[in-house]
Design a protein around this motif. Structure first.
Motif, PDB file in Angstrom:
ATOM      1  N   ILE A 162      12.701 -25.516  -9.060  1.00 43.45           N
ATOM      2  CA  ILE A 162      12.351 -24.268  -9.733  1.00 43.45           C
ATOM      3  C   ILE A 162      13.545 -23.827 -10.581  1.00 43.45           C
ATOM      4  N   ASP A 163      13.294 -23.512 -11.859  1.00 43.14           N
ATOM      5  CA  ASP A 163      14.372 -23.146 -12.778  1.00 43.14           C
ATOM      6  C   ASP A 163      14.650 -21.648 -12.804  1.00 43.14           C
ATOM      7  N   ARG A 164      13.609 -20.820 -12.648  1.00 42.82           N
ATOM      8  CA  ARG A 164      13.843 -19.381 -12.768  1.00 42.82           C
ATOM      9  C   ARG A 164      12.789 -18.624 -11.962  1.00 42.82           C
ATOM     10  N   ILE A 165      13.218 -17.527 -11.315  1.00 38.74           N
ATOM     11  CA  ILE A 165      12.314 -16.634 -10.582  1.00 38.74           C
ATOM     12  C   ILE A 165      12.618 -15.202 -11.026  1.00 38.74           C
ATOM     13  N   ALA A 166      11.551 -14.434 -11.295  1.00 35.52           N
ATOM     14  CA  ALA A 166      11.700 -13.026 -11.665  1.00 35.52           C
ATOM     15  C   ALA A 166      10.747 -12.182 -10.814  1.00 35.52           C
ATOM     16  N   ALA A 167      11.156 -10.956 -10.500  1.00 34.57           N
ATOM     17  CA  ALA A 167      10.343 -10.026  -9.713  1.00 34.57           C
ATOM     18  C   ALA A 167      10.047  -8.790 -10.556  1.00 34.57           C
ATOM     19  N   PHE A 168       8.779  -8.324 -10.497  1.00 33.56           N
ATOM     20  CA  PHE A 168       8.329  -7.187 -11.287  1.00 33.56           C
ATOM     21  C   PHE A 168       7.689  -6.154 -10.373  1.00 33.56           C
ATOM     22  N   THR A 169       7.673  -4.925 -10.847  1.00 35.32           N
ATOM     23  CA  THR A 169       6.957  -3.875 -10.126  1.00 35.32           C
ATOM     24  C   THR A 169       5.469  -4.035 -10.364  1.00 35.32           C
ATOM     25  N   LYS A 170       4.682  -3.235  -9.668  1.00 33.88           N
ATOM     26  CA  LYS A 170       3.235  -3.330  -9.859  1.00 33.88           C
ATOM     27  C   LYS A 170       2.809  -2.820 -11.235  1.00 33.88           C
ATOM     28  N   TYR A 171       3.729  -2.089 -11.908  1.00 33.03           N
ATOM     29  CA  TYR A 171       3.407  -1.615 -13.260  1.00 33.03           C
ATOM     30  C   TYR A 171       3.895  -2.589 -14.323  1.00 33.03           C
ATOM     31  N   GLY A 172       4.524  -3.665 -13.925  1.00 32.32           N
ATOM     32  CA  GLY A 172       4.940  -4.696 -14.886  1.00 32.32           C
ATOM     33  C   GLY A 172       6.397  -4.640 -15.248  1.00 32.32           C
ATOM     34  N   GLY A 173       7.138  -3.658 -14.824  1.00 33.34           N
ATOM     35  CA  GLY A 173       8.556  -3.594 -15.157  1.00 33.34           C
ATOM     36  C   GLY A 173       9.376  -4.601 -14.340  1.00 33.34           C
ATOM     37  N   ILE A 174      10.339  -5.233 -14.991  1.00 35.04           N
ATOM     38  CA  ILE A 174      11.152  -6.241 -14.294  1.00 35.04           C
ATOM     39  C   ILE A 174      12.191  -5.550 -13.413  1.00 35.04           C
ATOM     40  N   ILE A 175      12.380  -6.095 -12.204  1.00 36.85           N
ATOM     41  CA  ILE A 175      13.373  -5.570 -11.262  1.00 36.85           C
ATOM     42  C   ILE A 175      14.610  -6.444 -11.261  1.00 36.85           C
ATOM     43  N   ALA A 176      14.395  -7.746 -11.133  1.00 35.34           N
ATOM     44  CA  ALA A 176      15.533  -8.681 -11.075  1.00 35.34           C
ATOM     45  C   ALA A 176      15.025 -10.078 -11.393  1.00 35.34           C
ATOM     46  N   TRP A 177      15.946 -10.919 -11.815  1.00 40.20           N
ATOM     47  CA  TRP A 177      15.603 -12.330 -12.003  1.00 40.20           C
ATOM     48  C   TRP A 177      16.813 -13.172 -11.626  1.00 40.20           C
ATOM     49  N   ALA A 178      16.526 -14.439 -11.311  1.00 41.26           N
ATOM     50  CA  ALA A 178      17.577 -15.401 -10.934  1.00 41.26           C
ATOM     51  C   ALA A 178      17.279 -16.735 -11.614  1.00 41.26           C
ATOM     52  N   THR A 179      18.344 -17.408 -12.004  1.00 37.99           N
ATOM     53  CA  THR A 179      18.213 -18.672 -12.738  1.00 37.99           C
ATOM     54  C   THR A 179      19.013 -19.755 -12.024  1.00 37.99           C
ATOM     55  N   SER A 180      18.450 -20.984 -12.018  1.00 43.95           N
ATOM     56  CA  SER A 180      19.160 -22.116 -11.414  1.00 43.95           C
ATOM     57  C   SER A 180      20.448 -22.389 -12.180  1.00 43.95           C
ATOM     58  N   PRO A 181      21.551 -22.737 -11.486  1.00 48.53           N
ATOM     59  CA  PRO A 181      22.816 -23.025 -12.181  1.00 48.53           C
ATOM     60  C   PRO A 181      22.696 -24.156 -13.197  1.00 48.53           C
TER      61      PRO A 181
END
Length: 682
Positions: A125-144
């Motif tokens: 997996i290269d990238r994971i992002a988390a969003f609120t239920k309204y669609g706003g992004i909270i945080a994301w992480a990327t593979s080194p």
């Protein structure tokens, strides 16, 4: 008709050439038959060789085509399985209570650490992002290892940029609508000049007091399929290069540098519906073949890209050329064989005619003492001519004929005598060789039996390890704590460390048995004085222990070994030969004990002499056989049970070491062997 005339003309030309070189007699029957036989033999052979070359080339091309088609199907299935795996991982992540709490509290810093932990546990997996239920992004992480920027999906995502840098990303309402009645959505998206991405959107829900699920947020997990992924996953697995094209046929990425530098396009053959579509390529004068198939979306089943497996045809051409060269060499060899065979046949059946004609010319010249000897079984007509000529010559020189007949009979008798003598010598050698081989087989039987016995244990241990590993791999990840506790208990009960150590011991025992097999053969040669073994100073007790270890499978639970080792000095001897003596005596002891019994081993030193006593509770040896047990090939065992070489070899070894073997036995009371060896035995 034209072919017949041309063939006849060529045949006449070859005949004139052979006649000019004096290869064949002028206008002879032998010449005519030889040429016709040669022509009729070579023409079918040349036709068959040409057809074989053509068919073989077709088969190789078909095999190559099948290989790349199978590889292409495998790659397509791997990508589909990758999507399934991505959905499973996303679903598992969405059910984690801690992740839900972080999304609910919008703890961005802790959420980043959690997402990075998920990426490290799922390296593809290269990238994971988390969003609120309204669609706003909270945080994301990327593979080194990931170097590509965010590629937002225009259908489901909005991106806010500051210059060329993405500073904000939010989900569109269209995604929430898609996920109203399902928890996940897979989206494949083409990235020009790079490849394509597979993105899994997973709805994260939370239950109220009545158990009804409500949206809490969303997870966006992305995999990039580019040339780096192809090299690590696809090329290493299949051994083939691959290329990805968009729906317009434009090259997105490839692991083949020649294809990338040529900027190859398949726009002239898209759309592709058949998974067996193949394209021949010429890249810098190197031939390649590429099998193409569409990549279908998991949502609507429509193609979103094309993937091709590529393989070079250089090796195929080299193989075909090598095969053709081999056919040419084979054909030339066969031609030579046919020519030689024709020469032998013509000599056998037409040679007597030439000999008869020559004899007639000599008789005509005055040389009346001519006799034709019938070689083999000539045809009836030739036989009649030869007999008539011999009768005519016999009437001219009867006396000389009788003398020549006597000489011929003596020569034939001498030949038969030599043949009989050679046959007798050969038979004697074969009998001796058979006895020797039987003895070697007898001595090799026990060590080989040890190896086979230990291999059985090795297989059982491997099965136990496989059972544990299979259970662990199937159930370890993502299981409840009670099941993990059960697996931990199972590992403890199976005792993996002990099992692995047991496997090492068994393998070492097998190897030691193989070495003993070599030592036994060496001992047999030493008995025959074919060579000399290496002289060393060794511990006799160590040799006894090694021998007992090798015989442990024969002892099992039926024989108990009692050891009473005294304090003795190291003995200078041929250690492999002394070990062979111990092996022979202990093996006979185990075979003498039919059911259960005991073996006593005692060692002591008196002066400069070492005494080794081996006693068993077996059936014993009859008195009339004791005096003969050291004779070669004498055995008290049934037919097939032994050759009687073991104790005779042992006696010869001890005698060469300036020692002696004493045997004491009584029927029903067992047998005792006493071995005396000087400290400086060799």
């Amino acid at each position: 008709m034209k072919f017949k005339k041309r063939f006849k003309r060529k045949l006449n030309e070859f005949s004139d050439w052979a006649k000019g070189l004096n290869l064949l007699p002028k206008s002879s029957l032998r010449r005519v038959l030889t040429l016709w036989f040669l022509a009729l033999a070579l023409i079918p052979m040349i036709v068959i060789a040409g057809v074989d070359s053509f068919v073989y080339g077709r088969l190789l091309n078909r095999e190559l085509q099948t290989r790349i088609e199978d590889a292409n199907r495998g790659i397509t299935q791997d990508i589909r399985q990758l999507e399934i795996t991505l959905k499973e991982i996303g679903l598992r992540h969405s059910k984690e209570p801690y992740l839900k709490s972080l999304i609910k509290t919008r703890n961005g810093e802790a959420l980043v650490q959690k997402l990075e932990n998920h990426i490290s546990n799922s390296p593809f997996i290269d990238r994971i992002a988390a969003f609120t239920k309204y669609g706003g992004i909270i945080a994301w992480a990327t593979s080194p290892a990931t170097r590509f920027p965010f590629y937002p999906d225009p259908v489901f995502e909005n991106v806010i940029k500051r210059g060329k840098k993405t500073v904000f990303l939010e989900l569109k309402p269209a995604l929430a609508k898609q996920l109203d009645h399902k928890n996940q959505l897979i989206v494949e998206r083409i990235v020009p000049g790079i490849g394509f991405t597979i993105t899994c959107y997973t709805k994260v829900t939370i239950a109220d007091d009545r158990g009804k699920q409500y949206p809490l947020g969303y997870l966006r997990e992305t995999i990039l399929i580019n040339k780096d992924y192809g090299k690590k996953q696809l090329k290493e697995k299949t051994g083939l290069d691959f290329a990805i094209f968009d729906l317009n046929g434009k090259l997105l990425t490839t692991t083949l540098p020649l294809l990338r530098s040529a900027k190859y396009s398949i726009s002239n053959i898209v759309p592709i519906k058949d998974s067996k579509t193949s394209v021949d390529l010429i890249l810098k004068e190197q031939p390649f073949v590429m099998s193409l198939s569409p990549l279908l979306s998991s949502n609507n089943g429509k193609p979103y890209a094309y993937i091709g497996a590529i393989v070079s045809k250089v090796k195929l051409r080299e193989t075909i050329n090598s095969m053709r060269i081999a056919l040419i060499v084979f054909s030339l060899t066969l031609i030579g064989g046919i020519v030689y065979l024709i020469f032998l046949v013509s000599t056998k059946y037409l040679g007597p005619l030439a000999a008869l004609a020559n004899a007639i010319r000599k008789v005509k010249a005055g040389e009346f003492e001519q006799q034709l000897v019938e070689k083999g079984v000539p045809p009836q007509e030739l036989n009649t001519l030869i007999q008539a000529f011999n009768q005519m010559s016999q009437s001219i020189s009867q006396t000389r004929k009788a003398l020549e007949q006597k000489i011929l009979e003596l020569n034939e008798a001498n030949t038969r005598l030599k043949a009989t003598q050679a046959q007798l010598v050969h038979s004697a050698k074969m009998v001796s060789l058979g006895q020797l081989v039987a003895g070697v087989a007898h001595e090799l039987n026990n060590p080989i039996g040890y190896i086979y016995s230990n291999i059985t244990h090795l297989r059982e241990d491997i099965d136990r390890i496989r059972k544990l590993l299979d259970e662990y791999e199937k159930t370890e990840k993502g299981l409840p704590e009670n099941i993990k506790s059960t697996l931990k208990s199972l590992r403890k009960d199976l005792d993996v460390a002990y099992t692995l150590n047991d496997i090492d011991d068994i393998i070492n025992s097998c190897l030691e048995g193989a070495l003993r097999t070599k030592d036994i053969v060496t001992g047999l040669r030493n008995f025959s004085r074919l060579d000399e073994a290496e002289i060393k100073t060794v511990d006799i007790h160590e040799g006894l222990e090694n021998t007992l270890k090798l015989l442990s499978s024969q002892f099992k639970d039926r024989i108990k070994v009692h050891k009473d080792y005294g304090k003795i000095d190291a003995v200078t001897c041929h250690p492999s030969q002394i070990n062979q003596v111990l092996m022979n005596i202990l093996t006979n002891a185990t075979q003498a004990i039919k059911e259960s019994g005991d073996i006593w081993i005692t060692t002591e030193q008196i002066g400069d002499q070492v005494f080794i006593t081996i006693k068993d509770s077996g059936v014993g040896i009859p008195k009339e056989s004791i005096e003969r047990i050291f004779e070669p090939f004498f055995t008290t065992k049934p037919v097939g049970g032994g050759t009687g070489l073991g104790l005779s070899i042992s006696y010869g070894i001890i005698e060469k070491h300036r020692g002696e073997i004493i045997v004491e036995s009584a029927v029903g009371k067992g047998t005792t062997f006493i071995i005396r060896l000087p400290i400086k035995a060799a």
